[in-house]
Design a protein around this motif. Sequence first.
Motif, PDB file in Angstrom:
ATOM      1  N   VAL A 198       0.707  -1.136   0.188  1.00  0.00           N
ATOM      2  CA  VAL A 198      -0.001   0.121   0.055  1.00  0.00           C
ATOM      3  C   VAL A 198       0.849   1.219   0.064  1.00  0.00           C
ATOM      4  N   LEU A 199       1.896   1.268   0.793  1.00  0.00           N
ATOM      5  CA  LEU A 199       2.938   2.530   0.804  1.00  0.00           C
ATOM      6  C   LEU A 199       3.626   2.668  -0.521  1.00  0.00           C
ATOM      7  N   PHE A 200       3.927   1.452  -1.240  1.00  0.00           N
ATOM      8  CA  PHE A 200       4.585   1.612  -2.382  1.00  0.00           C
ATOM      9  C   PHE A 200       3.659   2.217  -3.222  1.00  0.00           C
ATOM     10  N   ALA A 201       2.526   1.747  -3.245  1.00  0.00           N
ATOM     11  CA  ALA A 201       1.184   2.297  -4.266  1.00  0.00           C
ATOM     12  C   ALA A 201       1.079   3.702  -4.014  1.00  0.00           C
ATOM     13  N   ALA A 202       1.049   3.930  -2.763  1.00  0.00           N
ATOM     14  CA  ALA A 202       0.933   5.453  -2.485  1.00  0.00           C
ATOM     15  C   ALA A 202       2.105   6.570  -3.270  1.00  0.00           C
ATOM     16  N   ALA A 203       3.403   5.907  -3.021  1.00  0.00           N
ATOM     17  CA  ALA A 203       4.378   6.665  -3.576  1.00  0.00           C
ATOM     18  C   ALA A 203       4.305   6.665  -5.234  1.00  0.00           C
ATOM     19  N   VAL A 204       3.813   5.600  -5.794  1.00  0.00           N
ATOM     20  CA  VAL A 204       3.538   5.874  -7.319  1.00  0.00           C
ATOM     21  C   VAL A 204       2.538   6.682  -7.550  1.00  0.00           C
ATOM     22  N   VAL A 205       1.547   6.787  -6.739  1.00  0.00           N
ATOM     23  CA  VAL A 205       0.247   7.743  -6.983  1.00  0.00           C
ATOM     24  C   VAL A 205       0.826   9.173  -7.153  1.00  0.00           C
ATOM     25  N   GLY A 206       1.736   9.428  -6.252  1.00  0.00           N
ATOM     26  CA  GLY A 206       2.539  10.952  -5.926  1.00  0.00           C
ATOM     27  C   GLY A 206       3.315  11.005  -7.214  1.00  0.00           C
ATOM     28  N   ILE A 207       4.305  10.265  -7.766  1.00  0.00           N
ATOM     29  CA  ILE A 207       5.052  10.472  -8.848  1.00  0.00           C
ATOM     30  C   ILE A 207       4.184  10.647 -10.154  1.00  0.00           C
ATOM     31  N   VAL A 208       3.025  10.128 -10.243  1.00  0.00           N
ATOM     32  CA  VAL A 208       2.119   9.922 -11.467  1.00  0.00           C
ATOM     33  C   VAL A 208       1.509  11.500 -11.431  1.00  0.00           C
TER      34      VAL A 208
END
Length: 297
Positions: free
Chosen positions: A272-282
């Motif tokens: 979940v934390l990695f996914a949140a980081a990816v959302v921020g990058i996008v």
Amino acid sequence: MASRVPLGLFLGFVGVVIFGATLPATRLALTGFDPAFVTFARAAMAGVLAAPLLMLRERSLPRAPGVLRDLLVVVASLIFAFPLLMGMATATVPVAHAGVVLGLLPLATVAGAAALAGERPSRAFIGLSLLGAGVVVAFALRNGGADRFGFGDMLLVLSVVACGIGYPVSARLARHMEAWEVISWALVLALPLTIPLTLLIFPANMAAAPALAWAGLGYVAVMSQFIGFFFWNAGLAMGGISRVSQVQLLQTFVTVGLAWPINGEAPDLETVLFAAAVVGIVALGRGAKVRRAAVAP
């Protein structure tokens, strides 16, 4: 163009959610059928849906230069190469792990957009793309990706290359026809091969296949091979190939999340934390520039 970017990103995300279930659904289909049959059957079933749709909408094949050539590239890359390679790979690696490897798709699509569709991402955009890919690779390494890389992963890498070619070419075609027509014409052009190949390797014990295998086959045929491309091709055409491709970074986590209810592979807090980081990058990538240069048809 700028006003179309948010809609393109949204349509791309819908496509990513649909595609995110492809690996879990393929895994289900493989409980009753072999990878080759799944590949040809899904394309044949989708083609049977596409043909009457084109006739009902009274669409003819555009005569613009290069259209037929590009459609054949889509047939080879997205209808044959990607599903076959992915099906063979998911027979040997966990769905969640396969989803991580496919997280490299955005980088491959950006490269394809530059080579095949005339897009020129800025340095900032390329940097964010590399950062997003790095997050996905870090996720893979922390979840055992390093010591499990083998033949199945090599097949997945080749499937990523196929999409890196097929996605930009599909978006290039969407400049000459509506997004849904691109995949529809590709599927119809493939029917002279997909129907005979499906019948040639038709399983003798078809009735013995479990219901979940049929459900998986139905999903990859109707949604992954057909409907998903309505949204994905439209998103690429509206928002730009490079920019919308970054939404695919989320596909890894959509796949991992769907692998829980479908395949019993539960995600953890780290995912979940990695996914949140990816959302921020996008989200950051929305502000980076991507220029479109002239490209030969």
